[in-house]
Scaffold this motif. Sequence first.
Motif, mmCIF file in Angstrom:
data_model
loop_
_atom_site.group_PDB
_atom_site.id
_atom_site.type_symbol
_atom_site.label_atom_id
_atom_site.label_comp_id
_atom_site.label_asym_id
_atom_site.label_seq_id
_atom_site.Cartn_x
_atom_site.Cartn_y
_atom_site.Cartn_z
ATOM 1 N N ASP A 190 6.055 -21.118 25.480
ATOM 2 C CA ASP A 190 4.664 -20.906 25.894
ATOM 3 C C ASP A 190 4.519 -19.699 26.821
ATOM 4 O O ASP A 190 3.559 -18.927 26.706
ATOM 5 N N GLU A 191 5.473 -19.530 27.734
ATOM 6 C CA GLU A 191 5.384 -18.407 28.673
ATOM 7 C C GLU A 191 5.518 -17.076 27.946
ATOM 8 O O GLU A 191 4.761 -16.126 28.201
ATOM 9 N N ARG A 192 6.460 -16.997 27.019
ATOM 10 C CA ARG A 192 6.627 -15.767 26.250
ATOM 11 C C ARG A 192 5.414 -15.509 25.355
ATOM 12 O O ARG A 192 4.980 -14.362 25.197
ATOM 13 N N ALA A 193 4.858 -16.565 24.814
ATOM 14 C CA ALA A 193 3.666 -16.424 23.975
ATOM 15 C C ALA A 193 2.504 -15.849 24.785
ATOM 16 O O ALA A 193 1.754 -14.992 24.288
ATOM 17 N N ARG A 194 2.357 -16.288 26.020
ATOM 18 C CA ARG A 194 1.281 -15.749 26.866
ATOM 19 C C ARG A 194 1.489 -14.263 27.125
ATOM 20 O O ARG A 194 0.528 -13.473 27.102
ATOM 21 N N MET A 195 2.729 -13.870 27.373
ATOM 22 C CA MET A 195 3.002 -12.459 27.608
ATOM 23 C C MET A 195 2.743 -11.627 26.354
ATOM 24 O O MET A 195 2.162 -10.534 26.416
ATOM 25 N N LEU A 196 3.173 -12.126 25.194
ATOM 26 C CA LEU A 196 2.939 -11.409 23.951
ATOM 27 C C LEU A 196 1.446 -11.288 23.653
ATOM 28 O O LEU A 196 0.975 -10.246 23.174
ATOM 29 N N ARG A 197 0.701 -12.340 23.938
ATOM 30 C CA ARG A 197 -0.753 -12.288 23.729
ATOM 31 C C ARG A 197 -1.382 -11.220 24.625
ATOM 32 O O ARG A 197 -2.285 -10.488 24.197
ATOM 33 N N SER A 265 0.611 -16.714 14.486
ATOM 34 C CA SER A 265 -0.498 -17.351 15.210
ATOM 35 C C SER A 265 -1.017 -16.462 16.336
ATOM 36 O O SER A 265 -2.165 -16.593 16.767
ATOM 37 N N LEU A 266 -0.162 -15.551 16.808
ATOM 38 C CA LEU A 266 -0.539 -14.602 17.858
ATOM 39 C C LEU A 266 -1.063 -13.293 17.284
ATOM 40 O O LEU A 266 -1.432 -12.382 18.034
ATOM 41 N N GLY A 267 -1.061 -13.187 15.956
ATOM 42 C CA GLY A 267 -1.504 -11.952 15.313
ATOM 43 C C GLY A 267 -0.452 -10.868 15.292
ATOM 44 O O GLY A 267 -0.766 -9.688 15.166
ATOM 45 N N ILE A 268 0.830 -11.271 15.411
ATOM 46 C CA ILE A 268 1.941 -10.317 15.475
ATOM 47 C C ILE A 268 2.807 -10.487 14.238
ATOM 48 O O ILE A 268 3.084 -11.613 13.817
ATOM 49 N N THR A 269 3.246 -9.368 13.667
ATOM 50 C CA THR A 269 4.105 -9.419 12.490
ATOM 51 C C THR A 269 5.562 -9.381 12.913
ATOM 52 O O THR A 269 5.953 -8.572 13.758
ATOM 53 N N GLY A 270 6.365 -10.263 12.318
ATOM 54 C CA GLY A 270 7.786 -10.294 12.641
ATOM 55 C C GLY A 270 8.647 -10.414 11.409
ATOM 56 O O GLY A 270 8.185 -10.840 10.341
ATOM 57 N N VAL A 271 9.899 -10.036 11.554
ATOM 58 C CA VAL A 271 10.860 -10.141 10.460
ATOM 59 C C VAL A 271 12.239 -10.354 11.064
ATOM 60 O O VAL A 271 12.509 -9.923 12.191
ATOM 61 N N ARG A 272 13.097 -11.047 10.323
ATOM 62 C CA ARG A 272 14.489 -11.241 10.749
ATOM 63 C C ARG A 272 15.376 -10.410 9.848
ATOM 64 O O ARG A 272 15.307 -10.519 8.624
ATOM 65 N N VAL A 273 16.211 -9.562 10.442
ATOM 66 C CA VAL A 273 17.117 -8.687 9.705
ATOM 67 C C VAL A 273 18.538 -9.180 9.929
ATOM 68 O O VAL A 273 18.939 -9.439 11.065
ATOM 69 N N THR A 274 19.309 -9.290 8.854
ATOM 70 C CA THR A 274 20.644 -9.871 8.961
ATOM 71 C C THR A 274 21.758 -8.843 9.106
ATOM 72 O O THR A 274 22.849 -9.177 9.570
#
Length: 295
Positions: A190-197, A265-274
């Motif tokens: 939750d804390e990181r989500a607030r910062m990202l928002r 949900s925060l409107g941010i695009t993410g991807v995981r690279v292996t």
Amino acid sequence: MTGLLYRVKSKLSIRAHRRVRGVLDGEYASVMHGKSHEFEELRPYVPGDEVRDIDWKATARNGTPYIRLYVAMRKHLVTFVVDTGRNMAAIGASGEPKRETTVLVAGIIAYLARRHGDHVSLVSGDADGVHSMPGAGTESHVEQVLGRIQARAVPEAGHSDLDRLLSYIARRTRRRSILVIISDDEGIDDERARMLRRLHAQHELLWVSIGDADPLDPGWHDNQVLDIENGEQLPEFLKRDRALHREFTTSVSDAESATIDKLESLGITGVRVTGSDDAVSGVFRLLERHNSGRR
């Protein structure tokens, strides 16, 4: 020594033919589209002004149409926010050091940015401190950025502390930027989500996770598996526990889905690279999803 940017270009040439590079260029340009102007002031509407520039809130307050004026910015700024703590010195999901994959991902995006005349900057660090490099658009500067990432993400580095980097950006970065956050396999509380928002309200955000290695993979049975955080060795009986291996694989998949869902949900695009083989396609997926989500 072969330059890091040269190695990035070589990887692009090997892994992506000309058409794919062109697609990556196009997707990058789409990320930047519409971001070349910053708000300056409001003024009353006059005939001939663009209707799309009307500020409806200001119009409602004043009872007469007002438009938003912008000032052109010649250069976009792409800021890499990179965890260079000791976690990024560990082996990744592909069996390669995660810092090498990080350098490649950052290098591809920085290469595209430089081709478009944009500037690249860096904020990196760990629990022991945060380091920044100002923006510039030359090849030599990109090389320095990549070199800084590689040099700092070592086993002797401090503990990873992504929240410290995000807090630094929130305090210090005033200019609207494209923030490319490159981290270890980490969740979003939750804390990181607030910062990202908070950051997302001012900047464009792209998130790249560099996948952790599976310590229970059969390929590691004949090797020592150490936790880079504390140097402890994984017990032999755990390495050969097939049921535990299946559970670990499922948990990694679930965690990846949870992180991507939270970012969306925060409107941010993410991807995981292996790993390096996944870097080009991973960057393409990232840019394509980002642009699709904005339409």
